[in-house]
Design a protein around this motif. Structure first.
Motif, PDB file in Angstrom:
ATOM      1  N   LEU A   1       0.812  -1.219   0.000  1.00  0.00           N
ATOM      2  CA  LEU A   1       0.000   0.000   0.000  1.00  0.00           C
ATOM      3  C   LEU A   1       0.846   1.270   0.000  1.00  0.00           C
ATOM      4  CD1 LEU A   1      -2.662  -1.111   2.632  1.00  0.00           C
ATOM      5  CD2 LEU A   1      -2.914  -1.039   0.142  1.00  0.00           C
ATOM      6  N   GLY A   2       2.175   1.108   0.076  1.00  0.00           N
ATOM      7  CA  GLY A   2       3.069   2.257   0.114  1.00  0.00           C
ATOM      8  C   GLY A   2       3.352   2.759   1.508  1.00  0.00           C
ATOM      9  N   ASN A   3       2.856   2.049   2.514  1.00  0.00           N
ATOM     10  CA  ASN A   3       3.076   2.451   3.905  1.00  0.00           C
ATOM     11  C   ASN A   3       4.459   2.021   4.379  1.00  0.00           C
ATOM     12  OD1 ASN A   3       0.431   3.465   4.122  1.00  0.00           O
ATOM     13  ND2 ASN A   3      -0.343   1.425   4.581  1.00  0.00           N
ATOM     14  N   LEU A   4       5.097   2.869   5.154  1.00  0.00           N
ATOM     15  CA  LEU A   4       6.393   2.565   5.731  1.00  0.00           C
ATOM     16  C   LEU A   4       6.219   1.484   6.795  1.00  0.00           C
ATOM     17  CD1 LEU A   4       9.408   3.356   5.898  1.00  0.00           C
ATOM     18  CD2 LEU A   4       8.754   4.995   7.661  1.00  0.00           C
ATOM     19  N   VAL A   5       6.893   0.346   6.615  1.00  0.00           N
ATOM     20  CA  VAL A   5       6.777  -0.750   7.580  1.00  0.00           C
ATOM     21  C   VAL A   5       8.124  -1.103   8.198  1.00  0.00           C
ATOM     22  CG1 VAL A   5       4.691  -1.745   6.565  1.00  0.00           C
ATOM     23  CG2 VAL A   5       6.927  -2.518   5.765  1.00  0.00           C
ATOM     24  N   GLY A   6       9.207  -0.518   7.701  1.00  0.00           N
ATOM     25  CA  GLY A   6      10.524  -0.775   8.271  1.00  0.00           C
ATOM     26  C   GLY A   6      11.423   0.431   8.083  1.00  0.00           C
ATOM     27  N   LEU A   7      12.232   0.737   9.099  1.00  0.00           N
ATOM     28  CA  LEU A   7      13.141   1.875   9.039  1.00  0.00           C
ATOM     29  C   LEU A   7      14.375   1.562   9.870  1.00  0.00           C
ATOM     30  CD1 LEU A   7      13.842   4.867   8.386  1.00  0.00           C
ATOM     31  CD2 LEU A   7      12.531   5.490  10.426  1.00  0.00           C
ATOM     32  N   GLU A   8      15.539   1.682   9.254  1.00  0.00           N
ATOM     33  CA  GLU A   8      16.805   1.530   9.961  1.00  0.00           C
ATOM     34  C   GLU A   8      17.650   2.761   9.673  1.00  0.00           C
ATOM     35  OE1 GLU A   8      18.830  -2.091   8.944  1.00  0.00           O
ATOM     36  OE2 GLU A   8      16.964  -3.232   8.987  1.00  0.00           O
ATOM     37  N   ILE A   9      18.215   3.339  10.724  1.00  0.00           N
ATOM     38  CA  ILE A   9      19.053   4.520  10.577  1.00  0.00           C
ATOM     39  C   ILE A   9      20.418   4.207  11.179  1.00  0.00           C
ATOM     40  CG2 ILE A   9      19.349   6.953  11.171  1.00  0.00           C
ATOM     41  CD1 ILE A   9      16.286   7.126  11.347  1.00  0.00           C
ATOM     42  N   GLY A  10      21.455   4.325  10.352  1.00  0.00           N
ATOM     43  CA  GLY A  10      22.818   4.043  10.798  1.00  0.00           C
ATOM     44  C   GLY A  10      23.313   5.086  11.783  1.00  0.00           C
ATOM     45  N   HIS A  11      24.283   4.698  12.612  1.00  0.00           N
ATOM     46  CA  HIS A  11      24.842   5.607  13.620  1.00  0.00           C
ATOM     47  C   HIS A  11      25.504   6.831  12.994  1.00  0.00           C
ATOM     48  CE1 HIS A  11      23.994   3.028  17.009  1.00  0.00           C
ATOM     49  NE2 HIS A  11      24.473   1.996  16.321  1.00  0.00           N
ATOM     50  N   ALA A  12      26.078   6.671  11.831  1.00  0.00           N
ATOM     51  CA  ALA A  12      26.825   7.763  11.199  1.00  0.00           C
ATOM     52  C   ALA A  12      25.947   8.937  10.793  1.00  0.00           C
ATOM     53  CB  ALA A  12      27.581   7.238   9.966  1.00  0.00           C
ATOM     54  N   VAL A  13      24.647   8.727  10.619  1.00  0.00           N
ATOM     55  CA  VAL A  13      23.789   9.824  10.144  1.00  0.00           C
ATOM     56  C   VAL A  13      22.748  10.274  11.163  1.00  0.00           C
ATOM     57  CG1 VAL A  13      24.028   9.217   7.719  1.00  0.00           C
ATOM     58  CG2 VAL A  13      22.162   8.232   9.037  1.00  0.00           C
ATOM     59  N   ARG A  14      22.772   9.747  12.347  1.00  0.00           N
ATOM     60  CA  ARG A  14      21.740  10.098  13.330  1.00  0.00           C
ATOM     61  C   ARG A  14      21.757  11.565  13.716  1.00  0.00           C
ATOM     62  NH1 ARG A  14      20.897   4.739  17.018  1.00  0.00           N
ATOM     63  NH2 ARG A  14      20.329   3.472  15.236  1.00  0.00           N
ATOM     64  N   ASP A  15      22.896  12.213  13.614  1.00  0.00           N
ATOM     65  CA  ASP A  15      22.981  13.634  13.954  1.00  0.00           C
ATOM     66  C   ASP A  15      22.995  14.510  12.704  1.00  0.00           C
ATOM     67  OD1 ASP A  15      23.036  13.093  16.681  1.00  0.00           O
ATOM     68  OD2 ASP A  15      25.216  12.843  16.685  1.00  0.00           O
ATOM     69  N   LYS A  16      22.735  13.943  11.566  1.00  0.00           N
ATOM     70  CA  LYS A  16      22.733  14.675  10.298  1.00  0.00           C
ATOM     71  C   LYS A  16      21.608  15.714  10.305  1.00  0.00           C
ATOM     72  CE  LYS A  16      22.802  13.681   5.365  1.00  0.00           C
ATOM     73  NZ  LYS A  16      22.704  12.624   4.356  1.00  0.00           N
ATOM     74  N   SER A  17      21.898  16.908   9.823  1.00  0.00           N
ATOM     75  CA  SER A  17      20.902  17.989   9.875  1.00  0.00           C
ATOM     76  C   SER A  17      19.702  17.718   8.962  1.00  0.00           C
ATOM     77  CB  SER A  17      21.547  19.321   9.493  1.00  0.00           C
ATOM     78  OG  SER A  17      22.005  19.272   8.154  1.00  0.00           O
ATOM     79  N   ASP A  18      19.896  17.016   7.873  1.00  0.00           N
ATOM     80  CA  ASP A  18      18.795  16.752   6.934  1.00  0.00           C
ATOM     81  C   ASP A  18      18.353  15.295   7.004  1.00  0.00           C
ATOM     82  OD1 ASP A  18      16.921  17.368   4.961  1.00  0.00           O
ATOM     83  OD2 ASP A  18      18.290  16.790   3.351  1.00  0.00           O
TER      84      ASP A  18
END
Length: 169
Positions: free
Chosen positions: A50-67
């Motif tokens: 359906l296009g719904n977000l069902v999974g998200l992983e964010i690496g440690h290197a970008v967690r403080d990224k401004s964008d």
């Protein structure tokens, strides 16, 4: 001439077959999902059929990224834009049918290819304010021309109660 019982039995059989096909299509659709990674590989997303977000992983290197929010949104949009092809490949029960053509077309309209970062639309650069994309400057709104006025047949008479002129004359 066919008797009513035969007609009813035939109708029930057709309805049962249609229900079986719909159940099969629903089961096939439920298995479709698309995974996508950001360009740097630090953000991974998965969207369902359906296009719904069902999974998200964010690496440690970008967690403080401004964008970070903008990068997540772009990655989700990239995954969503691949849904039409995934449905076409993952739902063989309706392959080549009018239903598949309509479904794929709807997904392509709903989830177009994402615009590249810094895309300029109408001369205004879009920026991400964390939750939505907004233009740096508001573009001028085009003037809406008024339609030409059509004269009334009996314009100007006292009987023109609902005309453009003042009815309290």
């Amino acid at each position: 001439m066919t008797n009513p019982e035969q007609l009813f039995s035939s109708f029930e059989a057709k309805m049962a077959e249609a229900q079986r096909k719909a159940d099969l299509m629903r089961a096939e659709m439920a298995t479709v999902s698309v995974a996508e990674r950001s360009k740097d590989g630090q953000i991974a997303v998965e969207v369902n059929h359906l296009g719904n977000l069902v999974g998200l992983e964010i690496g440690h290197a970008v967690r403080d990224k401004s964008d970070l929010a903008g990068e997540v949104l772009r990655t989700v949009q990239a995954a969503q834009s691949r849904l039409a092809a995934a449905v076409e490949a993952g739902v063989p029960s309706i392959a080549g049918t009018e239903t598949m053509t309509e479904l794929v077309g709807r997904l392509q309209r709903e989830y177009p290819e994402p615009r590249p970062q810094g895309f300029v639309e109408g001369g205004f650069e879009a920026r991400n304010d964390g939750a939505r994309f907004v233009a740096e400057e508001e573009p001028p709104k085009p003037a809406v021309p008024k339609p030409p006025r059509r004269p009334q047949a009996d314009e100007g008479t006292d009987d023109d109660y609902f005309g453009d002129s003042d009815y309290l004359r």
